[in-house]
Motif scaffolding. Structure first.
Motif, PDB file in Angstrom:
ATOM      1  N   PRO A 120       0.748  -1.210  -0.193  1.00  0.00           N
ATOM      2  CA  PRO A 120      -0.026   0.097   0.008  1.00  0.00           C
ATOM      3  C   PRO A 120       0.814   1.225   0.026  1.00  0.00           C
ATOM      4  O   PRO A 120       1.978   1.246   0.696  1.00  0.00           O
ATOM      5  CB  PRO A 120      -0.799  -0.138   1.295  1.00  0.00           C
ATOM      6  CG  PRO A 120      -0.852  -1.445   1.561  1.00  0.00           C
ATOM      7  CD  PRO A 120       0.656  -2.127   1.292  1.00  0.00           C
ATOM      8  N   ASP A 165      -4.078   3.875  -3.176  1.00  0.00           N
ATOM      9  CA  ASP A 165      -4.267   2.341  -3.049  1.00  0.00           C
ATOM     10  C   ASP A 165      -5.412   1.675  -3.889  1.00  0.00           C
ATOM     11  O   ASP A 165      -5.427   0.553  -4.266  1.00  0.00           O
ATOM     12  CB  ASP A 165      -4.357   2.129  -1.325  1.00  0.00           C
ATOM     13  CG  ASP A 165      -3.164   2.392  -0.671  1.00  0.00           C
ATOM     14  OD1 ASP A 165      -2.047   2.501  -1.373  1.00  0.00           O
ATOM     15  OD2 ASP A 165      -3.135   2.767   0.601  1.00  0.00           O
ATOM     16  N   THR A 219      -4.758  -1.104  -6.382  1.00  0.00           N
ATOM     17  CA  THR A 219      -5.597  -2.462  -6.372  1.00  0.00           C
ATOM     18  C   THR A 219      -6.402  -2.860  -7.799  1.00  0.00           C
ATOM     19  O   THR A 219      -6.201  -3.941  -8.160  1.00  0.00           O
ATOM     20  CB  THR A 219      -6.694  -2.402  -5.237  1.00  0.00           C
ATOM     21  OG1 THR A 219      -6.109  -2.395  -4.026  1.00  0.00           O
ATOM     22  CG2 THR A 219      -7.429  -3.623  -5.138  1.00  0.00           C
TER      23      THR A 219
END
Length: 226
Positions: free
Chosen positions: A66, A73, A77
């Protein structure tokens, strides 16, 4: 301050709180800036050669840890789920809801001011005029030094200039009596050797993806209207 936040501050008028460019361009450009932020942090790369399960020119995640910033973040992802995809396949999705999220965050930190109203007394609208322009003013000075004075940009300013050049808004951000020279200097920076090879390769790929996504969106909108 995120690169996408810097870009947004530059492209929202301080007095009116409205964008100085087309909303589609703005949304795709800040999405491109978000992707470049991950590149500059060494978390995402554009493959230089074919790698395992990733073709040349495709996105590859180098660091899954992260970043410590929710917006980054979430983007990391999402891109991790698109590993091996072309940059232009993520620009559109990354831009969905991004502008509102960034604007709200800047207002929460006292940099912008949220002003809600209604058009014709019916349609709700929100403007985002400047509340604290210290950071933006310093940023504009750095851009002026690079684009007008001729100083060498660092990675972040170079990436920012390249995005501004890609969507053709440099003269709206930096004042100059010679707009043609200003745009030429911005293009030189976008194509220049101000960054390491990996960063420059990613900047070129993201710029191209941003422009392609804008063009595709415009074509789709035009087609649906006809």
């Amino acid at each position: 301050m995120l690169l996408a936040e810097d870009l947004l501050l530059l492209l929202v008028d301080d007095a009116t709180g409205k964008p100085v460019t087309d909303g589609t361009k703005l949304d795709h450009a800040i999405a491109g800036a978000l992707l470049l932020e991950l590149v500059l942090q060494g978390k995402v790369d554009v493959a230089e050669t074919r790698e395992e399960n990733v073709r040349k020119g495709r996105l590859v995640v180098r660091d899954h840890a992260p970043a410590g910033e929710p917006i980054l973040d979430d983007a990391l992802t999402f891109i991790a789920g698109k590993n091996g995809k072309k940059p232009d396949s993520v620009i559109g999705p990354l831009g969905k809801g991004l502008r509102a999220r960034l604007l709200s965050g800047l207002a929460d930190r006292g940099i912008l001011r949220r002003e809600e109203g209604r058009i014709l007394g019916i349609f709700p609208t929100t403007r985002w005029p400047a509340e604290d322009s210290h950071h933006e003013n310093a940023l504009r000075e750095r851009l002026h030094d690079v684009l007008v004075v001729g100083l060498t940009p660092d990675d972040r300013i170079g990436a920012l200039v390249s995005l501004l050049s890609a969507i053709d808004v440099v003269p709206k951000v930096v004042e100059s009596l010679d707009r043609r020279a200003l745009k030429r200097r911005a293009k030189e920076i976008a194509e220049g050797a101000w960054a390491a090879d990996a960063v420059r390769r990613a900047v070129e790929a993201v710029n191209a993806a941003t422009v392609a996504t804008i063009a595709a969106t415009a074509a789709a909108t035009s087609g649906s209207g006809g």
